[in-house]
Design an enzyme around this catalytic site. Structure first.
Site, PDB file in Angstrom:
ATOM      1  N   GLU A   1     -36.726  34.836  96.315  1.00  0.00           N
ATOM      2  CA  GLU A   1     -35.628  34.466  97.211  1.00  0.00           C
ATOM      3  C   GLU A   1     -34.318  34.348  96.447  1.00  0.00           C
ATOM      4  OE1 GLU A   1     -34.352  30.994 100.430  1.00  0.00           O
ATOM      5  OE2 GLU A   1     -35.841  30.549  98.883  1.00  0.00           O
TER       6      GLU A   1
ATOM      7  N   GLU B   1     -34.848  26.248 108.141  1.00  0.00           N
ATOM      8  CA  GLU B   1     -34.626  25.529 106.879  1.00  0.00           C
ATOM      9  C   GLU B   1     -33.189  25.019 106.850  1.00  0.00           C
ATOM     10  OE1 GLU B   1     -35.788  26.157 102.184  1.00  0.00           O
ATOM     11  OE2 GLU B   1     -34.444  27.604 103.123  1.00  0.00           O
TER      12      GLU B   1
END
Length: 256
Positions: free
Chosen positions: A136, A233
């Site tokens: 990520e 998130e």
């Protein structure tokens, strides 16, 4: 659309098993977390079984205080691989299909080579358990000095290693803050994407305001045939249960 509650941010005031139950009560389709290791895996597994939710992913350890992952840090291979082993063991115990291997603060050719070697180790050890390794990119504003910063860099690493269980964690918030052009990047990178996360831009709040048009984003994902749960998130500015109007609205059919 289906949504996963990221319990690193949502209901973070609750013990992990209680947070799983809270996510289920709120109507989420799945959960994910950051670092679950302080909670016995048996307790987490029990909560998942009781709610019928799946834990989609977790992260490798950040390392020592002030660190943000270990996999790209030269001369820290033993620590990085211990963190990978820990994550795989926990993921196996709770039937989690994805592990985000955190790169850490590093730069340069040696860091690149170290990262590739540790990702190869992670993928090799995870593959026999049906676990996908995720990478990520983090934006330069929130994580200055982080090794992995763009989806282009991540895609090149995935292409170089060419391992089937290595995928991209496409965080729309991080991508928007660093690169922009989020829906185009989604279309381009969909074949290598293993998970998608959302939050508003630039405040990382609920996905119903800010610079990124989430209604358009969701329509784009639907048009691409993406059906996996999308990770919420975001950072609540008040108790999580008071921040879920966006989810309730989507469940009622608006913006879809």
């Amino acid at each position: 659309m289906k949504f996963s509650a990221n319990l690193g941010f949502l209901w973070s005031d609750l013990p992990l098993p209680q947070a799983i139950h809270a996510a289920h009560a709120a109507g989420f389709d799945a959960v994910e977390c950051h670092w679950p290791y302080a909670t016995p895996a048996a307790d987490t597994a029990a909560a998942l079984h009781q709610t019928g939710l799946k834990m989609l992913g977790l992260n490798t350890s950040r390392g020592n205080p002030g660190e943000n992952g270990l996999a790209a840090l030269p001369n820290r291979e033993p620590d990085a691989r211990a963190a990978i082993d820990q994550a795989i063991a926990y993921a196996r115990a709770i039937n989690t299909p994805n592990i985000h291997v955190m790169a850490g603060f590093a730069t340069g050719p040696q860091a690149h080579a170290t990262y590739l070697n540790n990702l190869h180790y992670a993928c090799t050890n995870a593959s026999s358990h049906g676990i996908t390794i995720l990478v990520e990119p983090l934006n330069r504003h929130d994580a200055p000095g982080y090794f992995l910063t763009t989806t282009t860099q991540a895609a090149q690493i995935i292409q170089t290693l060419a391992i089937p269980n290595l995928k991209l964690m496409f965080d729309c918030y991080h991508t928007a803050r660093t690169e922009g052009d989020v829906t185009h990047r989604l279309r381009e990178l969909l074949p290598i994407i293993g998970h998608i996360q959302i939050a508003s831009v630039p405040d990382r709040g609920t996905p119903d305001h800010g610079e990124l048009d989430h209604a358009h984003l969701f329509q784009t994902l639907k048009s691409l045939g993406y059906t996996a749960p999308i990770g919420a998130e975001y950072k609540p500015t008040k108790p999580t249960d008071e921040t879920l109007d966006w989810l309730k609205s989507l469940r009622l059919g608006s913006n879809t």
